[in-house]
Design a protein around this motif. Sequence first.
Motif, PDB file in Angstrom:
ATOM      1  N   ARG A 157     -23.194  17.917   1.068  1.00  0.00           N
ATOM      2  CA  ARG A 157     -22.038  18.627   0.505  1.00  0.00           C
ATOM      3  C   ARG A 157     -21.866  19.966   1.211  1.00  0.00           C
ATOM      4  NH1 ARG A 157     -24.272  16.243  -4.282  1.00  0.00           N
ATOM      5  NH2 ARG A 157     -22.798  14.805  -5.261  1.00  0.00           N
ATOM      6  N   ALA A 158     -20.711  20.561   0.990  1.00  0.00           N
ATOM      7  CA  ALA A 158     -20.402  21.849   1.608  1.00  0.00           C
ATOM      8  C   ALA A 158     -20.988  22.996   0.802  1.00  0.00           C
ATOM      9  CB  ALA A 158     -18.892  22.019   1.723  1.00  0.00           C
ATOM     10  N   ILE A 159     -21.122  24.143   1.444  1.00  0.00           N
ATOM     11  CA  ILE A 159     -21.455  25.397   0.770  1.00  0.00           C
ATOM     12  C   ILE A 159     -20.274  26.339   1.003  1.00  0.00           C
ATOM     13  CG2 ILE A 159     -23.051  27.339   0.595  1.00  0.00           C
ATOM     14  CD1 ILE A 159     -25.238  25.559   1.665  1.00  0.00           C
ATOM     15  N   HIS A 160     -19.786  26.922  -0.069  1.00  0.00           N
ATOM     16  CA  HIS A 160     -18.560  27.717  -0.016  1.00  0.00           C
ATOM     17  C   HIS A 160     -18.888  29.206   0.084  1.00  0.00           C
ATOM     18  CE1 HIS A 160     -16.865  23.878  -1.093  1.00  0.00           C
ATOM     19  NE2 HIS A 160     -17.662  23.850  -2.147  1.00  0.00           N
ATOM     20  N   ARG A 161     -17.920  29.979   0.572  1.00  0.00           N
ATOM     21  CA  ARG A 161     -18.098  31.417   0.760  1.00  0.00           C
ATOM     22  C   ARG A 161     -17.229  32.198  -0.215  1.00  0.00           C
ATOM     23  NH1 ARG A 161     -20.725  28.080   4.209  1.00  0.00           N
ATOM     24  NH2 ARG A 161     -21.369  29.071   6.154  1.00  0.00           N
ATOM     25  N   VAL A 162     -17.772  33.314  -0.676  1.00  0.00           N
ATOM     26  CA  VAL A 162     -16.982  34.272  -1.444  1.00  0.00           C
ATOM     27  C   VAL A 162     -17.063  35.610  -0.717  1.00  0.00           C
ATOM     28  CG1 VAL A 162     -16.734  35.538  -3.613  1.00  0.00           C
ATOM     29  CG2 VAL A 162     -17.311  33.106  -3.645  1.00  0.00           C
ATOM     30  N   LEU A 163     -15.893  36.185  -0.422  1.00  0.00           N
ATOM     31  CA  LEU A 163     -15.787  37.466   0.273  1.00  0.00           C
ATOM     32  C   LEU A 163     -15.264  38.486  -0.732  1.00  0.00           C
ATOM     33  CD1 LEU A 163     -14.012  35.974   3.432  1.00  0.00           C
ATOM     34  CD2 LEU A 163     -16.468  36.121   2.967  1.00  0.00           C
ATOM     35  N   PRO A 164     -16.161  39.205  -1.411  1.00  0.00           N
ATOM     36  CA  PRO A 164     -15.765  40.024  -2.556  1.00  0.00           C
ATOM     37  C   PRO A 164     -14.874  41.202  -2.216  1.00  0.00           C
ATOM     38  CG  PRO A 164     -18.056  40.438  -1.988  1.00  0.00           C
ATOM     39  CD  PRO A 164     -17.615  39.268  -1.167  1.00  0.00           C
ATOM     40  N   HIS A 165     -14.918  41.669  -0.966  1.00  0.00           N
ATOM     41  CA  HIS A 165     -14.162  42.866  -0.600  1.00  0.00           C
ATOM     42  C   HIS A 165     -12.879  42.544   0.179  1.00  0.00           C
ATOM     43  CE1 HIS A 165     -17.744  44.768  -2.001  1.00  0.00           C
ATOM     44  NE2 HIS A 165     -18.473  44.383  -0.962  1.00  0.00           N
ATOM     45  N   LEU A 166     -12.519  41.272   0.260  1.00  0.00           N
ATOM     46  CA  LEU A 166     -11.307  40.864   0.984  1.00  0.00           C
ATOM     47  C   LEU A 166     -10.291  40.318  -0.008  1.00  0.00           C
ATOM     48  CD1 LEU A 166      -9.855  40.372   3.716  1.00  0.00           C
ATOM     49  CD2 LEU A 166     -10.867  38.061   3.695  1.00  0.00           C
ATOM     50  N   PRO A 167      -9.245  41.065  -0.359  1.00  0.00           N
ATOM     51  CA  PRO A 167      -8.226  40.548  -1.288  1.00  0.00           C
ATOM     52  C   PRO A 167      -7.517  39.332  -0.695  1.00  0.00           C
ATOM     53  CG  PRO A 167      -8.056  42.935  -1.023  1.00  0.00           C
ATOM     54  CD  PRO A 167      -8.994  42.447   0.044  1.00  0.00           C
ATOM     55  N   PRO A 168      -7.158  38.355  -1.528  1.00  0.00           N
ATOM     56  CA  PRO A 168      -6.508  37.136  -1.016  1.00  0.00           C
ATOM     57  C   PRO A 168      -5.225  37.412  -0.234  1.00  0.00           C
ATOM     58  CG  PRO A 168      -7.169  36.862  -3.302  1.00  0.00           C
ATOM     59  CD  PRO A 168      -7.393  38.296  -2.971  1.00  0.00           C
TER      60      PRO A 168
END
Length: 421
Positions: free
Chosen positions: A251-262
């Motif tokens: 399966r994949a592992i996903h990323r969260v970029l907390p300081h980058l607004p969508p």
Amino acid sequence: MTSTDGLRLRPFRGLRYAPDRVSSLTAVTSPPYDVVVRPEGVRHLETADPYNIVRLILPHTADPAARHRQAADTLRRWRAEGVLTPDPEPALYVYEQRAGDVLQRGLIGALRLDGPVLPHEDVIPEVVEDRAALMRAAAANFEPLLLSYRGRNAANGATAVIERVVKGHPLLTTTTEDGFRHRLWAVTGPADLAAIDADLSRRRALIADGHHRWATYQRLYEQQPGAGADSPWASGLVLLVDTDRYPLQVRAIHRVLPHLPPAKALADLDAVFRSRTFRGGPSAALEALEETPGTAFVLAGEPDTFHLLDRPDAGLLDRTIRRDRPEAWRRLDATVLHSVLLDEVWHIPDHPSDISYLHHPVAAVEQAARQGGTAVLMRATSEETVRQLAEHGVTMPRKSTSFGPKPATGLVLRTLDEPGS
């Protein structure tokens, strides 16, 4: 340490929970440390039972510098109180996981670090140092990492021992919250151990899950002055699975970029990727992602809005992705994400405070929404691609894959400070 030609899996005296001292085995087990969604997951596990293994693998204190010593003290206290007790003699352990149509069996043991073990991902130095500090303080391996090898459908050796052992009465049986039933057997007979050793001594392994723990084992051994091949620090706790017999799920592992607004993430990609918007839950976007040829990702920052990115600008890829790697590596989604988006387009620092890695897409989206950041949802890479690159000595970007099912943490531990470890 001089390398050996094959895998050498050593028996050890497993440290296991005394059933009469805990509410249930289910209540004291945990997913691997890097799968637990913190802090919510830690609190959930801590309240399941006072002796849940999460207090050892993810200790927390008011003073962060005291975390590892607290884990060591907790382990020492639980052993003294008889909550964790050593098995009577060294053993290899047959481990079975089953849920629906999924069945995985393998061998848990102490694998010598000088064997042919192929990594396929880079590691984060800060994580290795944290795990090393924990294992050094506790003198213990708390959870086995997952390795795969190819037994070539051999009718004897390790596979024959496993298939015969599982017909007997297990040491333990439990079902965890994810629906998997876990069973464990001890293998102590000299003939069975010799058959396993003769078989595995002709094999090599791929690290499926646990690159940071493997790097930690190696670092800890290097830090033991004068330690030889017989030192407990010269091996580490692993689960070895024959994927010819029991193919792993990837399966994949996903990323969260907390300081980058969508909004900024999308605006920066406007000229270099095609973007399509999906409303509602993540299912439709993830289904479209799986069906999309070539490089593609899903971006999300709100629980009900998802953006499918594909068709990257070929010139940008050509300028930013290194050429001294195989074409299969250059085409990986993870390569494009890290080399192009994170490094060149978004300029995200390669640091744990700037990039989080989550195994579940919904959890990634929810975390990004809470933090005002962006979640990047990924596709899995096939085991065959991973193995081919590893055999050529090429590592993928860290956290590119999630192999499973992963072994539950807390069923059997390995200590390094007593005979038979």
